[in-house]
Design a protein around this motif. Structure first.
Motif, PDB file in Angstrom:
ATOM      1  N   THR A 160       2.912   4.195 -12.167  1.00 42.38           N
ATOM      2  CA  THR A 160       2.291   5.524 -12.024  1.00 42.38           C
ATOM      3  C   THR A 160       2.877   6.549 -12.993  1.00 42.38           C
ATOM      4  O   THR A 160       2.444   7.690 -13.027  1.00 42.38           O
ATOM      5  CB  THR A 160       2.425   6.033 -10.572  1.00 42.38           C
ATOM      6  OG1 THR A 160       3.803   5.965 -10.189  1.00 42.38           O
ATOM      7  CG2 THR A 160       1.610   5.183  -9.623  1.00 42.38           C
TER       8      THR A 160
ATOM      9  N   TYR B 167       1.531  -4.570  -8.624  1.00 44.19           N
ATOM     10  CA  TYR B 167       2.173  -3.310  -9.008  1.00 44.19           C
ATOM     11  C   TYR B 167       1.324  -2.550 -10.023  1.00 44.19           C
ATOM     12  O   TYR B 167       0.809  -3.145 -10.969  1.00 44.19           O
ATOM     13  CB  TYR B 167       3.557  -3.566  -9.628  1.00 44.19           C
ATOM     14  CG  TYR B 167       4.577  -4.010  -8.609  1.00 44.19           C
ATOM     15  CD1 TYR B 167       5.415  -3.079  -7.995  1.00 44.19           C
ATOM     16  CD2 TYR B 167       4.697  -5.349  -8.253  1.00 44.19           C
ATOM     17  CE1 TYR B 167       6.357  -3.484  -7.051  1.00 44.19           C
ATOM     18  CE2 TYR B 167       5.628  -5.760  -7.315  1.00 44.19           C
ATOM     19  CZ  TYR B 167       6.453  -4.821  -6.712  1.00 44.19           C
ATOM     20  OH  TYR B 167       7.377  -5.212  -5.780  1.00 44.19           O
ATOM     21  N   ARG B 168       1.211  -1.247  -9.798  1.00 40.89           N
ATOM     22  CA  ARG B 168       0.612  -0.362 -10.803  1.00 40.89           C
ATOM     23  C   ARG B 168       1.645   0.701 -11.147  1.00 40.89           C
ATOM     24  O   ARG B 168       2.200   1.343 -10.259  1.00 40.89           O
ATOM     25  CB  ARG B 168      -0.650   0.313 -10.255  1.00 40.89           C
ATOM     26  CG  ARG B 168      -1.263   1.321 -11.234  1.00 40.89           C
ATOM     27  CD  ARG B 168      -2.716   1.619 -10.884  1.00 40.89           C
ATOM     28  NE  ARG B 168      -2.864   2.196  -9.560  1.00 40.89           N
ATOM     29  CZ  ARG B 168      -2.740   3.502  -9.286  1.00 40.89           C
ATOM     30  NH1 ARG B 168      -2.470   4.361 -10.238  1.00 40.89           N
ATOM     31  NH2 ARG B 168      -2.891   3.934  -8.059  1.00 40.89           N
TER      32      ARG B 168
ATOM     33  N   GLN C 147       0.850  -1.205   0.000  1.00 42.15           N
ATOM     34  CA  GLN C 147       0.000   0.000   0.000  1.00 42.15           C
ATOM     35  C   GLN C 147       0.878   1.246   0.000  1.00 42.15           C
ATOM     36  O   GLN C 147       0.714   2.131   0.841  1.00 42.15           O
ATOM     37  CB  GLN C 147      -0.924   0.015   1.240  1.00 42.15           C
ATOM     38  CG  GLN C 147      -2.016  -1.033   1.213  1.00 42.15           C
ATOM     39  CD  GLN C 147      -3.098  -0.737   0.184  1.00 42.15           C
ATOM     40  OE1 GLN C 147      -2.830  -0.282  -0.914  1.00 42.15           O
ATOM     41  NE2 GLN C 147      -4.345  -1.009   0.533  1.00 42.15           N
ATOM     42  N   ILE C 148       1.828   1.289  -0.935  1.00 43.17           N
ATOM     43  CA  ILE C 148       2.825   2.376  -0.904  1.00 43.17           C
ATOM     44  C   ILE C 148       3.258   2.734  -2.327  1.00 43.17           C
ATOM     45  O   ILE C 148       3.190   1.908  -3.218  1.00 43.17           O
ATOM     46  CB  ILE C 148       4.052   1.924  -0.052  1.00 43.17           C
ATOM     47  CG1 ILE C 148       4.894   3.114   0.398  1.00 43.17           C
ATOM     48  CG2 ILE C 148       4.913   0.898  -0.757  1.00 43.17           C
ATOM     49  CD1 ILE C 148       4.633   3.549   1.779  1.00 43.17           C
ATOM     50  N   ASP C 149       3.692   3.989  -2.493  1.00 44.81           N
ATOM     51  CA  ASP C 149       4.268   4.413  -3.774  1.00 44.81           C
ATOM     52  C   ASP C 149       5.775   4.548  -3.631  1.00 44.81           C
ATOM     53  O   ASP C 149       6.273   4.872  -2.554  1.00 44.81           O
ATOM     54  CB  ASP C 149       3.719   5.795  -4.189  1.00 44.81           C
ATOM     55  CG  ASP C 149       2.292   5.702  -4.685  1.00 44.81           C
ATOM     56  OD1 ASP C 149       1.626   4.715  -4.314  1.00 44.81           O
ATOM     57  OD2 ASP C 149       1.838   6.580  -5.422  1.00 44.81           O
TER      58      ASP C 149
ATOM     59  N   HIS D   2       3.091   1.948  -7.706  1.00 41.93           N
ATOM     60  CA  HIS D   2       2.348   1.743  -6.469  1.00 41.93           C
ATOM     61  C   HIS D   2       2.248   0.233  -6.252  1.00 41.93           C
ATOM     62  O   HIS D   2       2.005  -0.513  -7.200  1.00 41.93           O
ATOM     63  CB  HIS D   2       0.942   2.341  -6.608  1.00 41.93           C
ATOM     64  CG  HIS D   2       0.037   1.978  -5.464  1.00 41.93           C
ATOM     65  ND1 HIS D   2       0.095   2.625  -4.246  1.00 41.93           N
ATOM     66  CD2 HIS D   2      -0.926   1.028  -5.348  1.00 41.93           C
ATOM     67  CE1 HIS D   2      -0.813   2.084  -3.430  1.00 41.93           C
ATOM     68  NE2 HIS D   2      -1.438   1.120  -4.070  1.00 41.93           N
ATOM     69  N   ARG D   3       2.476  -0.199  -5.020  1.00 42.49           N
ATOM     70  CA  ARG D   3       2.289  -1.625  -4.695  1.00 42.49           C
ATOM     71  C   ARG D   3       1.120  -1.738  -3.732  1.00 42.49           C
ATOM     72  O   ARG D   3       1.116  -1.075  -2.686  1.00 42.49           O
ATOM     73  CB  ARG D   3       3.571  -2.197  -4.072  1.00 42.49           C
ATOM     74  CG  ARG D   3       3.519  -3.705  -3.855  1.00 42.49           C
ATOM     75  CD  ARG D   3       4.889  -4.302  -3.541  1.00 42.49           C
ATOM     76  NE  ARG D   3       5.501  -3.650  -2.389  1.00 42.49           N
ATOM     77  CZ  ARG D   3       6.804  -3.370  -2.292  1.00 42.49           C
ATOM     78  NH1 ARG D   3       7.628  -3.645  -3.272  1.00 42.49           N
ATOM     79  NH2 ARG D   3       7.279  -2.789  -1.211  1.00 42.49           N
ATOM     80  N   ASP D   4       0.130  -2.557  -4.080  1.00 40.49           N
ATOM     81  CA  ASP D   4      -1.069  -2.613  -3.234  1.00 40.49           C
ATOM     82  C   ASP D   4      -0.931  -3.671  -2.136  1.00 40.49           C
ATOM     83  O   ASP D   4       0.133  -4.285  -1.968  1.00 40.49           O
ATOM     84  CB  ASP D   4      -2.326  -2.820  -4.090  1.00 40.49           C
ATOM     85  CG  ASP D   4      -2.487  -4.252  -4.611  1.00 40.49           C
ATOM     86  OD1 ASP D   4      -1.622  -5.112  -4.305  1.00 40.49           O
ATOM     87  OD2 ASP D   4      -3.477  -4.511  -5.319  1.00 40.49           O
TER      88      ASP D   4
END
Length: 635
Positions: free
Chosen positions: A500, A497-498, A446-448, A490-492
């Motif tokens: 950005t 991974y998304r 939950q972090i960028d 971003h990792r949820d």
């Protein structure tokens, strides 16, 4: 053997763990079981990111075309290797079997040798998406020449820069190309480029559009008569694992484009393995990637990856909108395509059109949909999923780069549960890391953070042609012992991974990486212009479009602004190509700069994107008053 084709999620985790616990043993097993080698390697991997230096399968000998063509001849000789779909749907599609491809590549290889091309020489290929492009690439690999494909939408200036940087002696081109209803004078572009490229001694020309062109005595020759006279067999050059296979240029955020060098063995192993799994390719499938071979996607997932697996790969000359917006789906129905790999830009453009264009075609053959070039937005993902895949074909949203050679983060279809906008999990053997501002790895979810890779994979680019220092500075200097991708991510909560977006001055427009510096340089050469700054802003179809802030010299103040805008875009077209034209141009009296003279692009980006409620800290600006003026006159 089971490691080569992953079928369910539990198996993915099992194989992934194995690949990161003992990468050498893992990749050795894959390489040994699935490829043809003339000599086995002495060591699987030697690496040092500090130098940086990466070597896979050192000491091994092979030829990649034996793996892509020759080894299929006994079992798949009559199978279609390349299925060419022309620009005009009335022109017949061409099926080139593996046996025919072998003969075509051999003849082209022999023609190149007759032109004096030797192992290690660089060959520039500036061709449209026609079979000769694929054949020329493979012919270079056959004889150990290093191919440098330049996308046939680049300007003469961009072409000559690339020819000169890698010192190409020979250029393959065509009289012209078809693009939808238009034709493009490719030979004219080459002639202009060669005014600044004296090193080129030979130009071989494919007759594609039957146009009247100038042929320079002693330099230019039509290709077909040479092929007709060439011998149909060519003994492959035995290459070392780390011999360069190709150079491919990618935009730098500063200065001239970077010639990324990919070598032979590791690239082959990784592109073949990713292709097999990420598209879940089965023996009789018809696979179609809509990219151009001028980009890395075309190198890895139209040619080398599919052919190394004995696949049938579609090569498409046209555009998605010609003769109408149903063209992609017409081709899918016509050839019963099973895997379809395209860019979000194309999906967004087609989503704006009437649904009838999709609904009138039978798309039931589709099993896997892919997305490449930039992160796919949620709206486009759902449109693709609902209307093209009919919620039956999983979407693989693939993240990777020219530099990585192959797909790095992606779902595996029917294996990884997908989430719109997320590239999901790292592929087998890939070890991502998110880094914070202080250069420390972030372990939480939950972090960028900034996306790095902490262990080499087989298809990593080995250097920038002729400039290893720039390679080190660009990719290995930001974070110790890690490859820095230049992207934020971003990792949820579950570890998906998304991506950005870029964290440097490279903007992705319609899937093309465009460095802002070369565009600004082109604009600033205009006699009426003092300075410029380019930023990206969101665009419904292209993903991002380019916004230019331009300061005029006194001599330009009285000029007609509309004409100036046209001249600016003309200047960009000539220096870089039409893909880099600006959608918006704003004339300004100044640019927001720090006391050290750095343009604060963050602010310009926010203004261009109409996000002006919070411009962040402007205390370091030398001229904060200019912001108000820019905001008042924006759009």
């Amino acid at each position: 053997m089971s490691n080569y084709h992953i079928k369910h999620l539990e198996e993915y985790y099992q194989v992934y763990r194995k690949s990161v616990r003992n990468p050498e043993a893992f990749w050795e097993e894959i390489a040994e079981e699935h490829f043809v080698w003339r000599k086995k390697w002495d060591s699987v991997l030697n690496w040092d990111f500090k130098k940086p230096e990466v070597k896979w399968f050192e000491g091994a000998q092979l030829n990649i075309t034996e793996n892509c063509i020759d080894r299929h001849l006994t079992t798949r000789g009559d199978k279609t290797a390349i299925l060419f779909e022309p620009n005009n749907p009335k022109e017949e599609a061409l099926h080139i079997t593996y046996s025919q491809l072998h003969e075509r590549v051999s003849k082209m290889a022999n023609v190149l040798k007759e032109q004096g091309v030797k192992k290690g020489d660089r060959v520039c290929i500036y061709l449209p998406m026609i079979p000769e492009l694929a054949v020329a690439v493979l012919a270079c690999a056959r004889i150990g020449a290093i191919h440098s494909v330049v996308f046939a939408g680049f300007s003469s200036n961009a072409l000559s820069t690339r020819i000169n940087d890698s010192d190409c002696k020979i250029v393959l081109t065509s009289d012209g190309s078809y693009r939808g209803a238009k034709t493009i004078d490719l030979k004219g572009i080459v002639d202009k480029a060669l005014e600044d490229s004296p090193g080129v001694t030979s130009v071989l020309v494919v007759n594609r559009i039957n146009s009247d062109i100038n042929m320079k005595e002693g330099r230019d020759q039509w290709l077909q008569p040479l092929l007709d006279d060439a011998y149909g067999d060519c003994v492959p050059e035995i290459m070392n694992a780390e011999d360069p296979l190709f150079i491919l240029y990618t935009s730098g955020s500063t200065g001239k484009p970077k010639g990324m060098v990919h070598t032979t063995a590791g690239y082959m192993v990784y592109t073949a393995y990713t292709f097999k799994n990420i598209f879940q390719y089965k023996e009789d499938d018809i696979y179609w990637c809509t990219a151009d071979i001028g980009w890395i996607t075309g190198h890895s997932y139209i040619l080398y990856g599919p052919l190394a697996n004995g696949a049938t790969t579609v090569m498409f000359e046209g555009v998605p909108s010609y003769p109408d917006y149903g063209r992609f789906w017409e081709v899918v129905e016509k050839h019963k395509v099973n895997q379809f790999y395209t860019a979000p830009t194309a999906i967004r453009a087609l989503a704006k059109e009437n649904l009838e264009y999709v609904e009138k075609y039978d798309l039931s053959s589709l099993k896997v949909l892919g997305s490449v070039g930039e992160p796919i937005n949620e709206e486009a993902w759902h449109w693709y999923n609902n209307n093209v895949g009919k919620k039956q074909s999983p979407i693989v949203d693939t993240w990777w780069q020219t530099e990585t050679g192959g797909i790095m983060i992606s779902p595996i279809p029917y294996v990884t549960p997908t989430t719109p906008t997320f590239a999901t999990l790292p592929f087998i053997g890939i070890q991502p890391a998110l880094m914070d501002e202080n250069g420390k790895e972030i372990k939480d979810n939950q972090i960028d953070g900034r996306l790095c890779i902490k262990f080499p994979w087989p298809s990593i680019a080995r250097t920038i042609w002729g400039n290893h220092e720039r390679y080190r500075d660009t990719y290995f200097s930001a974070y110790e012992n890690k490859y820095f991708t230049g992207d934020g991510a971003h990792r949820d909560a579950v570890g998906y991974y998304r991506i950005t977006g870029r964290v440097d001055d490279v903007i992705i427009v319609s899937g093309h990486n465009l460095g802002t510096a070369p565009i600004e340089d082109a604009i600033n050469e205009h006699p009426a212009i003092a300075e410029s700054a380019i930023v990206g802003f969101p665009h419904d179809v292209k993903g991002n479009a380019l916004y230019g802030y331009v300061i005029l010299k006194e001599t330009g103040e009285g000029r007609d602004r509309d004409n100036l805008k046209k001249e600016i875009n003309q200047q960009i077209t000539e220096h870089i190509g039409p893909i880099a034209k600006l959608d918006k141009i704003q004339f300004v009296s100044g640019l927001p700069k720090t006391r050290s003279g750095k343009i604060m692009r963050r602010i310009l980006r926010k203004i261009a994107s109409k996000e002006t409620s919070n411009l962040g800290d402007t205390s370091t600006l030398l001229n904060p008053e200019v912001i108000k003026e820019i905001m008042e006159n924006a759009f």
